[in-house]
Design an enzyme around this catalytic site. Structure first.
Site, PDB file in Angstrom:
ATOM      1  N   LYS A 195     -25.195  28.582 -20.186  1.00 42.20           N
ATOM      2  CA  LYS A 195     -25.294  27.873 -18.907  1.00 42.20           C
ATOM      3  C   LYS A 195     -23.937  27.797 -18.216  1.00 42.20           C
ATOM      4  O   LYS A 195     -23.846  27.915 -16.987  1.00 42.20           O
ATOM      5  CB  LYS A 195     -25.866  26.478 -19.128  1.00 42.20           C
ATOM      6  CG  LYS A 195     -27.318  26.474 -19.590  1.00 42.20           C
ATOM      7  CD  LYS A 195     -27.838  25.059 -19.790  1.00 42.20           C
ATOM      8  CE  LYS A 195     -29.291  25.075 -20.246  1.00 42.20           C
ATOM      9  NZ  LYS A 195     -29.812  23.698 -20.464  1.00 42.20           N
TER      10      LYS A 195
ATOM     11  N   LEU B  63     -27.096  33.903 -21.866  1.00 40.06           N
ATOM     12  CA  LEU B  63     -27.759  32.724 -22.424  1.00 40.06           C
ATOM     13  C   LEU B  63     -26.872  31.488 -22.333  1.00 40.06           C
ATOM     14  O   LEU B  63     -27.246  30.423 -22.821  1.00 40.06           O
ATOM     15  CB  LEU B  63     -28.145  32.978 -23.880  1.00 40.06           C
ATOM     16  CG  LEU B  63     -29.199  34.069 -24.122  1.00 40.06           C
ATOM     17  CD1 LEU B  63     -29.479  34.217 -25.615  1.00 40.06           C
ATOM     18  CD2 LEU B  63     -30.489  33.757 -23.373  1.00 40.06           C
TER      19      LEU B  63
ATOM     20  N   GLY C  48     -25.627  40.367 -21.331  1.00 40.50           N
ATOM     21  CA  GLY C  48     -24.541  39.545 -21.856  1.00 40.50           C
ATOM     22  C   GLY C  48     -23.366  39.584 -20.895  1.00 40.50           C
ATOM     23  O   GLY C  48     -22.260  39.995 -21.258  1.00 40.50           O
ATOM     24  N   CYS C  49     -23.596  39.133 -19.669  1.00 44.84           N
ATOM     25  CA  CYS C  49     -22.635  39.339 -18.569  1.00 44.84           C
ATOM     26  C   CYS C  49     -21.438  38.405 -18.609  1.00 44.84           C
ATOM     27  O   CYS C  49     -20.515  38.552 -17.793  1.00 44.84           O
ATOM     28  CB  CYS C  49     -23.341  39.202 -17.226  1.00 44.84           C
ATOM     29  SG  CYS C  49     -24.050  37.560 -16.934  1.00 44.84           S
TER      30      CYS C  49
ATOM     31  N   GLY D 140     -19.062  37.035 -15.636  1.00 45.09           N
ATOM     32  CA  GLY D 140     -19.368  37.864 -14.471  1.00 45.09           C
ATOM     33  C   GLY D 140     -18.343  38.911 -14.089  1.00 45.09           C
ATOM     34  O   GLY D 140     -18.532  39.611 -13.095  1.00 45.09           O
TER      35      GLY D 140
ATOM     36  N   CYS E  33      -9.361  36.956 -36.960  1.00 42.69           N
ATOM     37  CA  CYS E  33      -9.906  38.117 -36.248  1.00 42.69           C
ATOM     38  C   CYS E  33      -8.849  39.213 -36.095  1.00 42.69           C
ATOM     39  O   CYS E  33      -9.158  40.407 -36.207  1.00 42.69           O
ATOM     40  CB  CYS E  33     -10.448  37.703 -34.888  1.00 42.69           C
ATOM     41  SG  CYS E  33     -12.005  36.780 -34.970  1.00 42.69           S
TER      42      CYS E  33
ATOM     43  N   TYR F  77     -13.765  38.369 -22.100  1.00 46.94           N
ATOM     44  CA  TYR F  77     -13.719  37.878 -23.474  1.00 46.94           C
ATOM     45  C   TYR F  77     -14.192  38.979 -24.423  1.00 46.94           C
ATOM     46  O   TYR F  77     -15.128  38.808 -25.207  1.00 46.94           O
ATOM     47  CB  TYR F  77     -14.574  36.633 -23.599  1.00 46.94           C
ATOM     48  CG  TYR F  77     -14.329  35.771 -24.824  1.00 46.94           C
ATOM     49  CD1 TYR F  77     -13.139  35.824 -25.531  1.00 46.94           C
ATOM     50  CD2 TYR F  77     -15.306  34.876 -25.264  1.00 46.94           C
ATOM     51  CE1 TYR F  77     -12.921  35.023 -26.640  1.00 46.94           C
ATOM     52  CE2 TYR F  77     -15.104  34.067 -26.369  1.00 46.94           C
ATOM     53  CZ  TYR F  77     -13.908  34.153 -27.058  1.00 46.94           C
ATOM     54  OH  TYR F  77     -13.697  33.353 -28.169  1.00 46.94           O
ATOM     55  N   SER F  78     -13.541  40.138 -24.323  1.00 47.31           N
ATOM     56  CA  SER F  78     -13.863  41.284 -25.171  1.00 47.31           C
ATOM     57  C   SER F  78     -12.644  42.184 -25.227  1.00 47.31           C
ATOM     58  O   SER F  78     -11.659  41.969 -24.517  1.00 47.31           O
ATOM     59  CB  SER F  78     -15.077  42.044 -24.623  1.00 47.31           C
ATOM     60  OG  SER F  78     -14.816  42.536 -23.319  1.00 47.31           O
TER      61      SER F  78
END
Length: 414
Positions: free
Chosen positions: A207, A205, A182-183, A186, A366, A143-144
């Site tokens: 869950k 952060l 900020g993984c 994963g 964006c 997500y980047s």
């Protein structure tokens, strides 16, 4: 009253393109020269006119979400391209300039982002549902910003190339311990463990992201190499050979830049290397979007390099390299929006029309930020020692995961 104020506003703003606006009373007025791009908007009620006058950014976004602002015979892209392109070229009324300045000076309070607030802000966006994100992200759930080495790369290929480029800048060796701040879900941690033989500690952060990341590590048999934690970077302890942080600095906030870079310096081994991947502005600081802050990323902020430089300098870290990616994120988000649109039936079965319009507006605005404004992606490579990485960038183009190297080889042979 509100229609007269909006009329005055648009007469001053529209200087390069033509915007036609149909007002709630049914009248249509044209703004701007009869040259350049054209678009037509319809506003259905007076309350929306008032909202736009009081806060154009928030009013426009909420009006579209609520179905009160409707593009006619044009696309949302057409409308936002014209608005973004003209907003800084024309004349802005004094009352709007004053309100904008006030919001700019309030950002230190809005973006305080203490640990409790940070966790709440992250949950607002990232804990919606993993199923939603799976519908429009790549298979690895990156997500980047992706890295389009070639224009015709698929999203999957470009995300693999992004991870390979970052891994190259980290100068990894098997057995190194990497901190991933900020993984996300994963993907980066899995890549560094699987393809480079590293140990990885990933912190988030969210869950939802934590649960998915742990599940993925277990499914790939990498749980012994990767530890995922629900943890704030301010509470992380230890020393790491390498630090990577992708798309997290945008959530730190102006008051915390010093704390962030000081923590990177404290957690990084004396011989270590850190790579920070962040959206940034190649222009002076500006007010963050009120709409984005309310509906998408509470507490978020896109920094200018001039805001980050003092914090980096005071951390004592060497700025080994600063690379700027232009338009890569616009291409990435266009892929995301295409996939989002392709799954509208599935998304609409779970979410109401307002949410769907909100999310699509978010993706589109964006895109406009990266295509029409001074916004890009920075790669900040940092280290304690000036010789921690090679002295030129030549080493980067030999450093790739097997998967990325295979893609690049196939492309060169085509």
């Amino acid at each position: 009253m509100w229609d007269k104020l909006l009329d005055r506003f648009l007469k001053g703003m529209m200087v390069a393109d033509r915007l036609s606006l149909t007002y709630p009373d049914g009248s249509t007025r044209d703004y701007g020269p009869d040259t350049g791009a054209t678009a037509h908007l319809e506003i259905s009620d007076a309350a929306t006119l008032r909202s736009i006058i009081l806060n154009p950014d928030l009013g426009l976004g909420e009006g579209y979400m609520d179905g009160k602002i409707i593009p006619r015979n044009c696309t949302l892209d057409d409308v936002l391209t014209i608005i973004v392109r003209n907003r800084f070229k024309g004349t802005i009324p004094p009352w709007m300039l004053m309100a904008n300045r006030a919001r700019f000076h309030m950002r230190r309070f809005i973006q305080n982002n203490a640990p409790t607030a940070s966790r709440k802000n992250v949950a607002h966006h990232y804990d919606i549902s993993d199923d939603l994100y799976r519908l429009f992200l790549d298979q690895d759930m990156q997500y980047s910003c992706a890295y389009f080495v070639h224009d015709d790369m698929s999203l999957e290929e470009a995300q693999i190339a992004k991870k390979a480029h970052i891994a190259g800048k980290l100068c990894l060796e098997p057995g190194m311990h990497v901190l991933d701040i900020g993984c996300g879900w994963g993907g980066m941690a899995l890549t560094l463990a699987r393809d480079y033989g590293c140990r990885v500690t990933g912190i988030t952060l969210s869950k939802n992201q934590l649960a998915t990341a742990k599940h993925r590590a277990k499914a790939e048999g990498l749980s012994d190499q990767i530890e995922f934690r629900l943890q704030d970077y301010r509470h992380t302890e230890g020393t790491f050979d390498r630090i990577v942080s992708v798309g997290m600095l945008e959530h730190v906030g102006v008051p915390n830049f010093g704390t962030y870079f000081n923590r990177v310096a404290e957690l990084l081994d004396p011989d270590g290397v850190a790579l920070i991947h962040t959206i940034g502005r190649s222009a002076p600081p500006m007010t963050h979007s009120s709409w984005i802050n309310k509906y998408i990323f509470p507490g978020g902020y896109v920094p200018s390099l001039s805001e980050l430089a003092p914090a980096m300098e005071q951390s004592g870290l060497w700025q080994m390299d600063i690379e700027v990616w232009r338009l890569h994120y616009a291409k990435t988000i266009r892929h995301w929006r295409d996939r989002f649109d392709a799954h509208l039936d599935e998304i609409s079965a779970t979410y109401d029309d307002r949410f769907v319009r909100m999310f699509r507006y978010y993706l589109t605005v964006c895109i406009m930020a990266f295509e029409q404004q001074m916004q890009g992606v920075y790669h900040l490579q940092l280290a304690h020692k000036r010789d921690a990485v090679p002295l030129t960038r030549d080493y980067l183009y030999d450093a790739a995961t097997p998967a990325a190297a295979s893609i690049m080889h196939e492309r060169r042979q085509a």
